[in-house]
Design a protein around this motif. Structure first.
Motif, PDB file in Angstrom:
ATOM      1  N   PHE A 180      -3.956   5.219   1.752  1.00  0.00           N
ATOM      2  CA  PHE A 180      -3.070   4.284   2.462  1.00  0.00           C
ATOM      3  C   PHE A 180      -3.772   3.588   3.627  1.00  0.00           C
ATOM      4  O   PHE A 180      -3.743   2.365   3.736  1.00  0.00           O
ATOM      5  CB  PHE A 180      -1.813   5.019   2.948  1.00  0.00           C
ATOM      6  CG  PHE A 180      -0.949   4.197   3.864  1.00  0.00           C
ATOM      7  CD1 PHE A 180      -0.185   3.149   3.364  1.00  0.00           C
ATOM      8  CD2 PHE A 180      -0.897   4.461   5.227  1.00  0.00           C
ATOM      9  CE1 PHE A 180       0.604   2.379   4.212  1.00  0.00           C
ATOM     10  CE2 PHE A 180      -0.107   3.708   6.073  1.00  0.00           C
ATOM     11  CZ  PHE A 180       0.644   2.655   5.563  1.00  0.00           C
ATOM     12  N   CYS A 220       0.815  -1.219   0.000  1.00  0.00           N
ATOM     13  CA  CYS A 220       0.000   0.000   0.000  1.00  0.00           C
ATOM     14  C   CYS A 220       0.849   1.270   0.000  1.00  0.00           C
ATOM     15  O   CYS A 220       0.317   2.363  -0.166  1.00  0.00           O
ATOM     16  CB  CYS A 220      -0.889   0.023   1.254  1.00  0.00           C
ATOM     17  SG  CYS A 220      -2.096  -1.320   1.370  1.00  0.00           S
ATOM     18  N   VAL A 221       2.140   1.132   0.229  1.00  0.00           N
ATOM     19  CA  VAL A 221       3.023   2.282   0.417  1.00  0.00           C
ATOM     20  C   VAL A 221       3.541   2.789  -0.935  1.00  0.00           C
ATOM     21  O   VAL A 221       4.058   2.010  -1.731  1.00  0.00           O
ATOM     22  CB  VAL A 221       4.215   1.899   1.334  1.00  0.00           C
ATOM     23  CG1 VAL A 221       5.181   3.059   1.502  1.00  0.00           C
ATOM     24  CG2 VAL A 221       3.705   1.426   2.693  1.00  0.00           C
TER      25      VAL A 221
END
Length: 168
Positions: free
Chosen positions: A109, A65-66
């Motif tokens: 995020f 997700c980063v």
């Protein structure tokens, strides 16, 4: 000539992977920053037992997700916060907080981490890697231009020399 490629197969829940990060992480980052090697991280889930399997999947899914600009800092934070193999760890609240600590500002995020949006992708990729034979002895597996480095990866000076030799 193309620069050598260092493939690092690691599990965020793996104590030996944390040891590699503590021992050779700075050397690997420095070699990459100097343009001496292309580093490709392969976060996989190697554990089958609980709670280590779920911990690993949560961490690996969160890392997906980063945004790329903060990924390496998040990678380091995951190893820094690695839980014991006997407890449930890498809780979603921690994973979200650590992202914010390393500068992740992407509005999606938090939802991505809390929903574990990439958990299946993490598991599928892990299966694919393990089935491919890229990892035969467990994690970490470090390959330089396809050749497994074994203990050399844990000796920063030898690792640096192996990369420099591969570039010749």
């Amino acid at each position: 000539m193309e620069k050598p490629v260092l493939d690092i197969y690691e599990d965020f829940q793996c104590p030996a992977c944390k040891a590699l990060e503590e021992t050779s992480g700075n050397t690997i980052k420095n070699l990459a920053a100097e343009g001496k090697v292309k580093v490709v991280f392969h976060p996989i889930t190697i554990f089958g037992q609980e709670p280590t399997k779920s911990n690993s999947v949560r961490a690996g899914a969160a890392a997906r997700c980063v945004p790329s600009g903060q990924w390496l800092a998040y990678h380091d934070k995951l190893f820094e916060g690695q839980p014991s193999e006997t407890v449930e760890g890498f809780k979603v609240e921690e994973l979200v907080a650590w992202g914010k600590e390393v500068g992740v500002t992407d509005p999606g995020f938090e939802k991505c981490v809390t929903s574990q949006q990439h958990a299946k992708a993490q598991q599928d990729y892990s299966t694919k890697v393990l089935d491919s034979g890229a990892v035969t002895k467990g994690t970490p597996t470090v390959r330089l231009n396809g050749t497994e480095l074994e203990d050399t990866a844990f000796r920063p000076a030898d690792l640096r020399q192996a990369v420099l030799d591969a570039a010749k």
